[in-house]
Design an enzyme around this catalytic site. Structure first.
Site: not given
Ligand SMILES: [Zn+2]
Length: 540
Positions: A88, A138, A405, A481
């Site tokens: 992740d 995610s 991801d 992200h």
């Molecule tokens: Zn995150």
């Protein structure tokens, strides 16, 4: 023996044997602590000399070329088993930094190290955006790489026609995952994660939920409950009957409100959250009474199991997320590698094969906190788990895919010298503010700090500590992200189909095609009937 060199670091095998004896042999147990840096230095010096010789690079490249030429014979076997490792938030800069860290942890410079995932023969890039977001989350991405359909941010196992948090947009928009396709095809299926088992990534494998935060009914609005939407924990046990292996955290979402936790009985924050009064763990135990089902909640219980006597396994090792690898209690909590080891041993008993989703879920959390060290140690641990899976499976019948991801705004640079600690300083101070800076920094996040009107001078700060927050350009409580593509590593049957740059939702389509499950199985019929007629011909 003397002439032979390690294929990994090109150091003579005899030197390595010597190093092992000096550093790890029990006879020298008491001396090794102060000897290790000395021998590591000797090892590094040897590598440095090697690299000055063009023969070293030519030999290495020629060997790599020879290996690459063997890939012209494609592995078009049917994949009996399929494994997806999902780091992740493990963007490409994170992969590179993880590689350096892993090498440095074993006394090397680090840059030349090969991660387990680096050994995969096929690599491609995946575009990670969500249908409504350039920089994804995610949940939407998990729907893409598990269900094969791109979706909106924050939603799980539903198409882009579903609107986040609007319960009444769920029905009719459900999309199913490769885990379900595998189960329907008679394979065993498993989920292993370092987050709560009802967190975004694992949830898209079994849930259809318009809000990733609906962990239990306690987190759901009354209106959603009234309209019949179900919380994610409940869906884990109700949607796909008998998921064979479930391991991770998230105990508290399975127990009635105020039920004290088995591991932290005096901490109310760890207590059960469910308002409906259900005890999902007990319900699971009752359901598995006549099957070989085991519930475990600590490492000792997990490791004392004999996988041959276990058909169903539920392991919930923390009330919420598992600890970061750097802070894990090695006595009570299993590592990701240990969980993967048991999971594969349980799943592989099925003659029809298995599908396993493994998530290194806290790489993302370390980055959000701006604490690169926590993130990278978790990534190293996931790489170790990939190596363990390799030992337990064969590329002839197992397709293994490693990806992320999404990325993060994590970066490292600053013209650091070869072998510089990945958490260390750039060699020169900034020519703009005359202060030192670490190689690692974040585009945004909690590490932004102004002291006396300028960037903090970190010369008195322990920037190698686990909780150091690397400097960020923009202040945010939680680092974000990144929107860049992520790598997709593949090996095993049909791995070559993961090539070039593709939308992220392509991944499960390839994995299902390789395993002859899901929506595209015509090629399996033809190859199976061809095989059948071949064997008939031989018999006749
Ligand atoms: Zn995150």
């Amino acid at each position: 023996m003397i002439a032979k060199r390690c294929t990994h670091c090109n150091v003579p095998l005899l030197s390595l044997l010597w190093l092992w004896f000096q550093c790890w042999h029990p006879l020298l147990q008491n001396r090794r602590a102060h000897l290790l840096p000395f021998y590591a230095k000797a090892l590094i010096a040897d590598c440095k000399t090697q690299e000055k010789d063009p023969t070293f690079w030519n030999t290495w490249a020629q060997k790599t070329l020879k290996n690459a030429l063997t890939l012209q014979t494609l592995n078009t076997n049917k994949a009996k088993n399929v494994i997806l490792f999902l780091g992740d938030g493990m963007g490409v800069p994170t992969v590179t930094a993880t590689r350096i860290l892993k090498g440095q942890l074993s006394g090397h410079y680090g840059e030349e190290t090969q991660l387990e995932m680096d050994k995969f023969p096929f690599v491609s890039l995946a575009k990670t955006y969500n249908t409504d977001a350039q920089v994804p989350d995610s949940a939407g991405t998990a729907t893409a790489y598990l269900c094969g359909v791109k979706a909106n941010e924050g939603t799980l196992g539903v198409s882009a026609a579903a609107v986040r948090s609007q319960c009444n947009t769920t029905k009719g928009n459900e999309v199913t995952s490769i885990l379900k396709w595998a189960k329907d095809a008679g394979k065993s299926v498993g989920i292993v994660t370092t987050t709560r088992v009802n967190h975004a990534t694992p949830s898209a494998a079994y849930a259809h939920c318009v809000d990733r935060d609906w962990y239990s009914d306690n987190e759901m609005p009354a209106e959603a409950l009234m309209h019949g939407c179900k919380d994610i924990a409940r869906q884990l046990f109700e949607n796909i009957p008998n998921i064979d292996v479930i391991m991770g955290g998230g105990r508290k979402f399975m127990y009635p409100q105020n039920t004290s936790d088995v591991e932290y009985p005096t901490q109310p924050k760890m207590s059960g959250t469910r308002k409906d009064g259900r005890n999902l763990v007990q319900e699971w135990i009752d359901k598995m009474k006549d099957k070989k089902g085991n519930y475990v909640w600590n490492k000792q219980q997990l490791l004392s199991l004999n996988p041959n006597n276990v058909d169903y396994l539920l392991g919930l090792f923390e009330p919420s997320e598992l600890a970061y690898e750097l802070e894990r209690n090695n006595d009570s909590d299993p590592s990701l590698t240990e969980m993967v080891d048991v999971a594969i041993k349980v799943l592989k008993k099925n003659q029809n094969g298995f599908y396993l989703l493994v998530e290194g879920g806290r790489i993302d959390h370390g980055h959000h906190e701006g604490k690169a060290k926590l993130a990278l140690y978790d990534a190293v641990e996931m790489d170790r788990a990939i190596g363990r899976a390799d030992l337990l499976t064969s590329i002839h019948e197992t397709l293994t895919v490693v990806t992320a991801d999404h990325s993060h705004v994590f970066t490292f640079g600053g013209y650091t010298l070869r072998g510089n600690s990945i958490f260390g300083l750039a060699p020169k101070v900034s020519d703009a503010d005359q202060k030192p800076f670490t190689a690692i920094s974040y585009g945004n996040g909690p590490g932004y700090k102004i002291v006396n009107g300028g960037r903090e001078n970190i010369s008195t700060v322990n920037y190698e500590s686990s909780h150091y927050q690397a400097q960020a350009a923009v202040p945010l409580l939680s680092e974000t992200h990144g929107g860049d593509d992520v790598a997709v590593f593949a090996k095993g049957p049909m791995a070559h189909l993961l090539h070039g740059i593709h939308e992220q939702n392509y991944i499960p389509h390839v994995m299902a095609y390789a395993a002859c499950i899901g929506q595209n199985q015509n090629h399996c019929m033809s190859s199976e009937s061809a095989l059948l007629s071949q064997s008939r011909c031989r018999q006749e």
